[in-house]
Design an enzyme around this catalytic site. Structure first.
Site, short mmCIF file in Angstrom:
data_model
loop_
_atom_site.label_atom_id
_atom_site.label_comp_id
_atom_site.label_asym_id
_atom_site.label_seq_id
_atom_site.Cartn_x
_atom_site.Cartn_y
_atom_site.Cartn_z
N LYS A 242 0.83 -1.22 0.00
CA LYS A 242 0.00 0.00 0.00
C LYS A 242 0.86 1.26 0.00
O LYS A 242 2.06 1.21 0.27
CB LYS A 242 -0.98 -0.06 1.17
N ARG A 277 -3.66 -10.13 4.65
CA ARG A 277 -4.04 -10.13 3.22
C ARG A 277 -2.84 -9.62 2.43
O ARG A 277 -2.45 -8.45 2.60
CB ARG A 277 -5.27 -9.24 3.04
C1 9MG Z 1 -10.10 -5.49 -1.19
N1 9MG Z 1 -9.12 -4.98 -0.25
C2 9MG Z 1 -8.09 -4.15 -0.54
N2 9MG Z 1 -7.42 -3.86 0.58
C3 9MG Z 1 -8.04 -4.52 1.59
C4 9MG Z 1 -7.83 -4.61 2.98
O1 9MG Z 1 -6.87 -3.93 3.58
N3 9MG Z 1 -8.67 -5.38 3.70
C5 9MG Z 1 -9.69 -6.06 3.11
N4 9MG Z 1 -10.49 -6.80 3.89
N5 9MG Z 1 -9.94 -6.00 1.79
C6 9MG Z 1 -9.13 -5.24 1.06
#
Ligand code: 9MG
Length: 308
Positions: A242, A277
């Site tokens: 990010k 994630r």
């Molecule tokens: C779809 N998506 C993109 N970034 C995310 C994040 O930090 N958490 C979750 N749950 N979905 C995300």
């Protein structure tokens, strides 16, 4: 075997199966002190390939298989980019892209836990019918018909915090107290979901790193992840590649943010995140394995009768 939708059967996961499998994975994560790894699979638009699927579907299936082989516990399939400024995707387009991939993965990776990243009620329903096990909703089931669709699907859900909408959310994010506001929002969404009939063991929470947050908001949330424990639900954290990592590392290229992403993943693991994630599954799994072995002080976990 070629990935071909005509061969794939629709095998919706029963609510019981989806919840039981997720809970069993979460228990394992809790016991081992090591979070689950959710691999990010983008099913973006592309041209047709030679196997009856669109090129993007074939690529997504291959990517998902590689992630599962590298140790991903969950695969998160998404057809809408939520990057700031990205164009919205209709639910019909999302379904067209996602359903063949879910069906093929249910057939080819029967042990994989499949998550669908969507904020559309119709997509939730179609994904559940195709065999998804988990709904990941960046708008915390706040969209039209989403809460009802999620409840009907029988699947567990990730409720994520976002300030504003993806197109504009990074223009001027503002909070008086980011931790308290994100926590209170999640508490409200949990209460709404529980009141509508969503069982406790079907809820996961996520502070939504990068969704309507400045670099400092993100860093404060990550610093204080433990503040979300009071809510009493498993925490998912998505920091991978990010822009706050780009800001710290002065790295404009998202693909070159892997080292920073791993640092963020290990930090979140240390702070009690139950699911990470990530884009870079092999790298994250290796980092978690080394981190866990050091925490244990041994190469392998002791079996109950090893000490006898
Ligand atoms: C779809 N998506 C993109 N970034 C995310 C994040 O930090 N958490 C979750 N749950 N979905 C995300």
């Amino acid at each position: 075997m070629p990935a071909n939708t005509s061969e794939a059967k629709r095998t919706p996961a029963s609510s019981h199966e989806a919840v039981a499998r997720l809970q069993s994975l979460l228990r394992r994560a809790e016991e081992s002190g090591r979070p689950l790894v959710m691999g990010i699979v983008n099913v973006t638009d592309d041209s047709f390939s030679g196997d009856g699927l669109k090129g993007d579907a074939t690529a997504a299936i291959e990517q998902a298989k590689a992630m599962a082989a590298a140790g991903a516990d969950i695969l998160d399939l998404g057809a809408e980019s939520t990057r700031p400024g990205a164009a919205p995707v209709s639910s019909a387009q999302e379904i067209q892209r996602l359903v063949p991939v879910i069906e093929a993965l249910r057939r080819d990776l029967p042990r994989a836990l499949l998550s669908v990243d969507t904020r559309n009620a119709a997509t939730m329903q179609a994904a559940a019918m195709a065999g998804a096990h988990l709904i990941n909703d960046i708008s915390a089931l706040d969209g039209e018909g989403s809460l009802e669709a999620a409840i009907r699907s029988g699947l567990p859900v990730v409720l994520m915090h976002m300030q504003g909408q993806p197109g504009t959310m990074q223009q001027a994010p503002r909070y008086d107290d980011v931790v308290a506001e994100v926590r209170d929002y999640l508490a409200q969404r949990i209460a709404a979901c529980r009141a509508a009939g969503l069982a406790r063991d079907r809820i996961l929470i996520d502070p939504g790193i990068g969704f309507g947050k400045s670099v400092d908001h993100n860093l404060t949330l990550l610093q204080r992840l433990q503040a979300f424990r009071v809510l009493g639900y498993p925490l998912l954290v998505g920091a991978s590649r990010k822009s706050f990592i780009g800001a710290i590392a002065r790295e404009p290229e998202a693909q070159r943010r892997v080292p920073g992403s791993i640092a963020a993943a290990l930090w979140a693991a240390q702070q009690g995140a139950r699911i990470l994630r990530v884009h870079d599954v092999p790298e994250t799994v290796q980092a978690l394995n080394v981190w866990q072995a050091m925490a244990r002080g041994a190469l392998k976990a002791e079996k109950p009768n090893d000490s006898a």
